[in-house]
Design a protein around this motif. Sequence first.
Motif, PDB file in Angstrom:
ATOM      1  N   LEU A  91       0.815  -1.222   0.000  1.00 20.51           N
ATOM      2  CA  LEU A  91       0.000   0.000   0.000  1.00 20.51           C
ATOM      3  C   LEU A  91       0.847   1.271   0.000  1.00 20.51           C
ATOM      4  CD1 LEU A  91      -2.722  -1.071   2.592  1.00 20.51           C
ATOM      5  CD2 LEU A  91      -2.896  -1.063   0.087  1.00 20.51           C
ATOM      6  N   TYR A  92       2.093   1.161  -0.406  1.00 17.49           N
ATOM      7  CA  TYR A  92       3.026   2.295  -0.357  1.00 17.49           C
ATOM      8  C   TYR A  92       2.459   3.562  -1.003  1.00 17.49           C
ATOM      9  CZ  TYR A  92       7.003   5.234  -1.571  1.00 17.49           C
ATOM     10  OH  TYR A  92       7.846   6.298  -1.731  1.00 17.49           O
ATOM     11  N   ASP A  93       1.917   3.459  -2.219  1.00 16.92           N
ATOM     12  CA  ASP A  93       1.413   4.647  -2.912  1.00 16.92           C
ATOM     13  C   ASP A  93       0.306   5.317  -2.104  1.00 16.92           C
ATOM     14  OD1 ASP A  93       3.186   4.397  -5.066  1.00 16.92           O
ATOM     15  OD2 ASP A  93       1.833   2.997  -6.081  1.00 16.92           O
ATOM     16  N   GLN A  96       1.867   7.055   0.951  1.00 16.58           N
ATOM     17  CA  GLN A  96       2.516   8.318   0.581  1.00 16.58           C
ATOM     18  C   GLN A  96       1.486   9.408   0.330  1.00 16.58           C
ATOM     19  OE1 GLN A  96       5.546   7.312   1.794  1.00 16.58           O
ATOM     20  NE2 GLN A  96       6.181   8.898   0.397  1.00 16.58           N
ATOM     21  N   LEU A  97       0.438   9.087  -0.421  1.00 20.28           N
ATOM     22  CA  LEU A  97      -0.611  10.059  -0.715  1.00 20.28           C
ATOM     23  C   LEU A  97      -1.302  10.519   0.563  1.00 20.28           C
ATOM     24  CD1 LEU A  97      -2.218  11.602  -2.839  1.00 20.28           C
ATOM     25  CD2 LEU A  97      -3.722   9.603  -3.044  1.00 20.28           C
ATOM     26  N   VAL A 102      -2.810  14.707   4.351  1.00 18.86           N
ATOM     27  CA  VAL A 102      -3.220  15.056   5.719  1.00 18.86           C
ATOM     28  C   VAL A 102      -2.054  15.240   6.678  1.00 18.86           C
ATOM     29  CG1 VAL A 102      -5.458  13.948   5.473  1.00 18.86           C
ATOM     30  CG2 VAL A 102      -3.571  12.668   6.462  1.00 18.86           C
ATOM     31  N   GLY A 103      -0.834  14.950   6.243  1.00 21.85           N
ATOM     32  CA  GLY A 103       0.306  15.065   7.138  1.00 21.85           C
ATOM     33  C   GLY A 103       0.380  13.890   8.090  1.00 21.85           C
ATOM     34  N   GLN A 104       1.226  14.030   9.100  1.00 18.32           N
ATOM     35  CA  GLN A 104       1.468  12.942  10.042  1.00 18.32           C
ATOM     36  C   GLN A 104       0.883  13.200  11.425  1.00 18.32           C
ATOM     37  OE1 GLN A 104       2.959  10.057   9.187  1.00 18.32           O
ATOM     38  NE2 GLN A 104       3.070  10.816   7.108  1.00 18.32           N
ATOM     39  N   VAL A 105       0.414  14.422  11.673  1.00 20.24           N
ATOM     40  CA  VAL A 105      -0.032  14.799  13.010  1.00 20.24           C
ATOM     41  C   VAL A 105      -1.476  15.280  12.951  1.00 20.24           C
ATOM     42  CG1 VAL A 105       0.450  16.318  14.976  1.00 20.24           C
ATOM     43  CG2 VAL A 105       2.335  15.481  13.566  1.00 20.24           C
ATOM     44  N   LEU A 112      -6.845   8.010  10.172  1.00 25.72           N
ATOM     45  CA  LEU A 112      -6.414   7.312   8.957  1.00 25.72           C
ATOM     46  C   LEU A 112      -5.373   6.250   9.276  1.00 25.72           C
ATOM     47  CD1 LEU A 112      -6.179  10.111   6.249  1.00 25.72           C
ATOM     48  CD2 LEU A 112      -7.690   8.130   6.250  1.00 25.72           C
ATOM     49  N   ARG A 113      -4.457   6.553  10.190  1.00 28.36           N
ATOM     50  CA  ARG A 113      -3.433   5.580  10.590  1.00 28.36           C
ATOM     51  C   ARG A 113      -4.104   4.350  11.214  1.00 28.36           C
ATOM     52  NH1 ARG A 113       0.482   8.520  11.425  1.00 28.36           N
ATOM     53  NH2 ARG A 113      -0.330   9.717  13.161  1.00 28.36           N
ATOM     54  N   SER A 114      -5.071   4.593  12.060  1.00 28.92           N
ATOM     55  CA  SER A 114      -5.796   3.489  12.700  1.00 28.92           C
ATOM     56  C   SER A 114      -6.561   2.659  11.663  1.00 28.92           C
ATOM     57  CB  SER A 114      -6.759   4.049  13.747  1.00 28.92           C
ATOM     58  OG  SER A 114      -7.499   3.024  14.337  1.00 28.92           O
ATOM     59  N   ALA A 115      -7.207   3.330  10.708  1.00 27.82           N
ATOM     60  CA  ALA A 115      -7.939   2.621   9.658  1.00 27.82           C
ATOM     61  C   ALA A 115      -6.988   1.807   8.781  1.00 27.82           C
ATOM     62  CB  ALA A 115      -8.736   3.615   8.809  1.00 27.82           C
ATOM     63  N   THR A 116      -5.814   2.350   8.502  1.00 28.33           N
ATOM     64  CA  THR A 116      -4.820   1.636   7.701  1.00 28.33           C
ATOM     65  C   THR A 116      -4.338   0.394   8.435  1.00 28.33           C
ATOM     66  OG1 THR A 116      -4.105   3.691   6.644  1.00 28.33           O
ATOM     67  CG2 THR A 116      -2.581   1.825   6.528  1.00 28.33           C
ATOM     68  N   GLU A 117      -4.072   0.517   9.723  1.00 27.55           N
ATOM     69  CA  GLU A 117      -3.641  -0.640  10.516  1.00 27.55           C
ATOM     70  C   GLU A 117      -4.717  -1.723  10.523  1.00 27.55           C
ATOM     71  OE1 GLU A 117      -0.649  -1.332  11.765  1.00 27.55           O
ATOM     72  OE2 GLU A 117       0.006   0.554  10.876  1.00 27.55           O
TER      73      GLU A 117
END
Length: 142
Positions: A91-93, A96-97, A102-105, A112-117
């Motif tokens: 899921l790299y692309d 990155q997008l 949305v940035g990292q913070v 989004l990080r939680s949904a990705t995990e």
Amino acid sequence: MPSTSTKRRARIQPLFNYWVPMLGLSTWDITWNLVKEFEVSTFVSTESAARTYYGGPYRKAHIAFLRSAVDGSSPYELELLVVHELTHVLLYDYEQLKGELVGQVGEFAERLRSATESACDRIAMLLYRLRHGYKAGAYYED
């Protein structure tokens, strides 16, 4: 008698040998290692058993596994962990997008990080079931 490090590598490398080509990641330069602990980061959970890092402009990824997580995992859990981390590479692309948009913070980035995990967990479980066979209601422990 083989060292603990050799035993850990003997558990992980066959999983990479199987899953990297299966996921179509053979064109990537993917390396991995074992670490005692991770550096503290506001972007990653302290409960992570592994972390995936990207480099390049080319398709390079590095996965660091916590030694304690590898030592404490069953074959089933270890395979799910490896596939989960390789799914991040797959899921790299998107990753990155997501970072660019949305940035990292912030709250939205964390959601989004939680949904990705969660998505990586589900994909890893699905792939595991496809490889080993699925029995409804069964707990998958090899």
